[in-house]
Design a protein around this motif. Structure first.
Motif, short mmCIF file in Angstrom:
data_model
loop_
_atom_site.label_atom_id
_atom_site.label_comp_id
_atom_site.label_asym_id
_atom_site.label_seq_id
_atom_site.Cartn_x
_atom_site.Cartn_y
_atom_site.Cartn_z
N ALA A 70 5.52 15.09 -1.90
CA ALA A 70 4.57 14.19 -1.24
C ALA A 70 5.02 12.74 -1.35
CB ALA A 70 3.18 14.38 -1.84
N ALA A 71 5.53 12.36 -2.53
CA ALA A 71 6.06 11.00 -2.70
C ALA A 71 7.24 10.76 -1.76
CB ALA A 71 6.48 10.78 -4.16
N LEU A 72 8.09 11.76 -1.62
CA LEU A 72 9.25 11.61 -0.74
C LEU A 72 8.82 11.46 0.71
CD1 LEU A 72 12.30 11.64 -0.30
CD2 LEU A 72 12.21 14.14 -0.26
N MET A 73 7.86 12.25 1.16
CA MET A 73 7.39 12.14 2.53
C MET A 73 6.76 10.78 2.79
SD MET A 73 8.23 14.89 4.11
CE MET A 73 9.72 14.83 3.10
N THR A 74 6.00 10.29 1.83
CA THR A 74 5.40 8.96 1.97
C THR A 74 6.46 7.88 2.08
OG1 THR A 74 3.49 9.71 0.67
CG2 THR A 74 3.77 7.34 0.96
N ALA A 75 7.48 7.96 1.23
CA ALA A 75 8.54 6.96 1.26
C ALA A 75 9.33 7.03 2.57
CB ALA A 75 9.48 7.16 0.07
N LEU A 76 9.60 8.23 3.05
CA LEU A 76 10.33 8.37 4.32
C LEU A 76 9.52 7.82 5.49
CD1 LEU A 76 11.90 11.93 3.91
CD2 LEU A 76 13.15 9.75 4.06
N THR A 77 8.23 8.11 5.50
CA THR A 77 7.37 7.61 6.57
C THR A 77 7.29 6.10 6.56
OG1 THR A 77 6.05 9.63 6.42
CG2 THR A 77 5.08 7.78 7.59
N TRP A 78 7.32 5.53 5.35
CA TRP A 78 7.21 4.08 5.22
C TRP A 78 8.51 3.38 5.63
CZ3 TRP A 78 9.18 1.61 0.37
CH2 TRP A 78 9.08 0.22 0.43
N PRO A 95 0.81 -1.24 0.00
CA PRO A 95 0.00 0.00 0.00
C PRO A 95 0.83 1.28 0.00
CG PRO A 95 -1.01 -1.61 1.45
CD PRO A 95 0.31 -2.19 1.03
N PRO A 96 1.91 1.40 0.81
CA PRO A 96 2.71 2.63 0.70
C PRO A 96 3.35 2.81 -0.66
CG PRO A 96 3.22 1.44 2.74
CD PRO A 96 2.39 0.53 1.89
N LEU A 97 3.75 1.71 -1.29
CA LEU A 97 4.33 1.83 -2.63
C LEU A 97 3.29 2.33 -3.63
CD1 LEU A 97 6.47 -1.45 -2.89
CD2 LEU A 97 7.32 0.90 -2.85
N LEU A 98 2.06 1.88 -3.49
CA LEU A 98 1.00 2.35 -4.38
C LEU A 98 0.70 3.83 -4.14
CD1 LEU A 98 -1.47 -0.69 -4.28
CD2 LEU A 98 0.34 -0.20 -5.93
N ALA A 99 0.81 4.26 -2.88
CA ALA A 99 0.62 5.68 -2.59
C ALA A 99 1.72 6.52 -3.24
CB ALA A 99 0.60 5.90 -1.08
N VAL A 100 2.95 5.99 -3.22
CA VAL A 100 4.05 6.70 -3.88
C VAL A 100 3.81 6.73 -5.39
CG1 VAL A 100 6.53 6.66 -4.36
CG2 VAL A 100 5.70 6.14 -2.07
N ALA A 124 0.34 -1.08 -9.54
CA ALA A 124 1.26 0.06 -9.57
C ALA A 124 0.98 0.97 -10.77
CB ALA A 124 2.71 -0.44 -9.61
N VAL A 125 0.73 0.36 -11.92
CA VAL A 125 0.39 1.15 -13.12
C VAL A 125 -0.93 1.88 -12.92
CG1 VAL A 125 -0.15 1.00 -15.58
CG2 VAL A 125 1.72 -0.35 -14.63
N THR A 126 -1.89 1.22 -12.26
CA THR A 126 -3.17 1.87 -11.97
C THR A 126 -2.97 3.09 -11.08
OG1 THR A 126 -4.32 -0.25 -12.17
CG2 THR A 126 -5.45 1.51 -10.98
N GLY A 127 -2.09 2.95 -10.08
CA GLY A 127 -1.77 4.11 -9.24
C GLY A 127 -1.18 5.24 -10.05
N LEU A 128 -0.29 4.90 -10.97
CA LEU A 128 0.29 5.93 -11.84
C LEU A 128 -0.77 6.61 -12.68
CD1 LEU A 128 3.52 4.07 -13.03
CD2 LEU A 128 3.44 6.07 -11.56
N LEU A 129 -1.70 5.82 -13.24
CA LEU A 129 -2.75 6.40 -14.08
C LEU A 129 -3.65 7.34 -13.27
CD1 LEU A 129 -3.78 3.31 -16.25
CD2 LEU A 129 -2.41 5.27 -16.94
N GLY A 130 -4.00 6.90 -12.06
CA GLY A 130 -4.81 7.77 -11.22
C GLY A 130 -4.08 9.06 -10.88
N GLY A 131 -2.79 8.95 -10.61
CA GLY A 131 -2.00 10.14 -10.33
C GLY A 131 -1.88 11.05 -11.53
#
Length: 449
Positions: free
Chosen positions: A435-443, A259-264, A398-405
């Motif tokens: 935002a991606a960086l903060m998510t990755a750091l938190t994870w 899930p954190p990877l999909l958020a990134v 992961a591709v779906t997350g990219l498309l949504g983004g």
């Protein structure tokens, strides 16, 4: 009797005979690859990592088919916009139709990938591609014959069954190179470069076909390439990953660390979507809208070059047993996103300080160099976190997350460019990357602790 170390000369009738008793082992005079050959630079040069990768049995055959099928991925949306806007005279309608297809793909693609994992690539990819091709052809006919607008939405939504060809190709590499982390790193880098190249060349090819011939030429060519490529790809059964039962494994979305990877991925997609719209708006404001494609191609070109170098660079601490704190993939992912966030400030600074499109293009070329390493590392983590037997589904998520983004980033970038300014809109991709960086750091922080 010991043999002499020097050749012996004798004569028989009118012929001179030379007898050489020297050893014939490696490096001896009788060895064609001996000292003289060993001094040749061509003989000393070992094959590069990508040449060794494509030398894997069966790799070239499925790679050729996959390349043919993936090139249209960058063609269909541009072709649809040009075709619909050219015949109906409405960019709003064209944008709404392509947005509908994007949303349908985000919903349908994971289900298609799940079927691929459960029943095999060839059994699912061919009929799914046939249905998507029929959707594209239906769109072409509806536009050509002046059908009602709702038929365009239905037709383009049917193209959502197109299988994730990049994910299937990565799944084949993971199967062929199982246990060889170094070669798998090269394969993931190669696939990312292919993605960048297809999305760089596809829109250019589509625009050329639609303007040089007729508005439907881009869609028609894309359908032919897609169907041909998938048939060639699916015919390579020797490299197809075996079907594995799901067993008690969790769905990829619920697997630990996914899930954190999909958020990134969602935030990364916002970077890509906003950057495309903002660059077009900035080029239009400078009176050079037609040059926006070239500027965006430079960004993709920088990513391609960096991806090739990144794949050829030997990674340490990336094995299955490497810990997160000792040069692990997680740490490398954070550093890649941090580099991307930093480099994305360059287009913002170039647009703010100079207002020059060539300077912004140079900044995008440099900023794009962080894209491929980030995506390669992210896909590597997705592969490792996805439960066995569900690799296609995990990568498609992961591709779906990219498309949504991309959809969210395009909307945010377009709103900012229109209501604030195109220069200020370059802050949108920087914000998304942060935002991606903060998510990755938190994870990753709890893992390091």
């Amino acid at each position: 009797m010991p043999q002499p170390n020097r050749p012996m000369f004798t004569t028989t009738a009118d012929a001179l005979v030379i007898v050489d008793f020297s050893p014939r082992g490696p490096g001896g005079p009788g060895d064609p690859g001996g000292p003289r050959a060993s001094r040749s630079p061509r003989c000393r040069r070992a094959p590069g990592p990508y040449r060794r990768l494509l030398a894997t049995p069966g790799a070239r055959a499925f790679t050729i088919g996959n390349l043919l099928a993936r090139l249209p991925m960058g063609m269909f949306s541009v072709s649809a916009v040009i075709m619909i806007a050219g015949t109906r005279g409405s960019y709003a309608l064209a944008g709404a139709v392509t947005a509908t297809g994007l949303g349908a793909t985000a919903v349908v693609a994971p289900w298609t990938a799940r079927l691929v994992d459960r029943h095999g690539q060839a059994k699912i990819a061919v009929p799914a591609t046939a249905l998507a091709a029929l959707g594209s052809l239906a769109l072409l006919l509806c536009v050509r014959l002046g059908a009602p607008a709702w038929t365009l939405f239905v037709s383009y939504a049917a193209t959502a069954t197109t299988p994730n060809l990049g994910g299937m190709s990565r799944a084949r590499w993971a199967h062929l190179l199982h246990g060889d982390e170094s070669s798998l790193h090269v394969a993931n880098s190669f696939e990312q470069v292919v993605d960048e190249a297809c999305f760089m060349l596809g829109p250019v090819l589509a625009a050329f076909l639609c303007t040089a011939f007729f508005p439907e030429a881009g869609t028609l060519t894309g359908v032919v390439l897609l169907v041909t490529g998938v048939l060639v790809f699916s015919a390579q059964r020797s490299t197809e990953p075996p079907v594995r039962g799901y067993g008690p494994s969790k769905a990829p979305f619920r697997a630990p660390g996914v899930p954190p990877l999909l958020a990134v991925c969602l935030a990364m997609g916002a970077v890509f979507g906003s950057m495309e719209v903002v660059t077009i708006a900035f080029a239009d404001a400078q009176g050079h809208r037609s040059a926006a494609g070239i500027v965006l191609a430079l960004q993709a070109g920088g990513s391609c070059a960096a991806g090739l170098v990144y794949g050829a660079t030997r990674r340490t601490g990336s094995g299955p047993g490497s810990g997160p704190g000792s040069g692990s993939v997680e740490d490398r992912y954070v550093w890649c996103i941090a580099a991307m966030t930093t480099l994305l400030t360059l287009p913002l600074l170039a647009a703010s300080l100079t207002g020059s499109l060539p300077v912004v293009a140079a900044a995008l070329l440099i900023a794009g160099m962080a894209t491929a390493p980030t995506m390669v590392t992210g896909m590597t983590l997705i592969q490792r976190r996805t439960p066995p037997g569900r690799l296609n589904e995990g990568m498609t998520l992961a591709v779906t997350g990219l498309l949504g983004g991309i959809a969210c980033g395009s909307a945010a970038g377009g709103w900012t460019a229109e209501h604030v300014s195109p220069v200020a809109a370059y802050g949108v991709p920087v914000t998304a990357a942060a935002a991606a960086l903060m998510t990755a750091l938190t994870w990753t922080r709890p893992r390091r602790t």
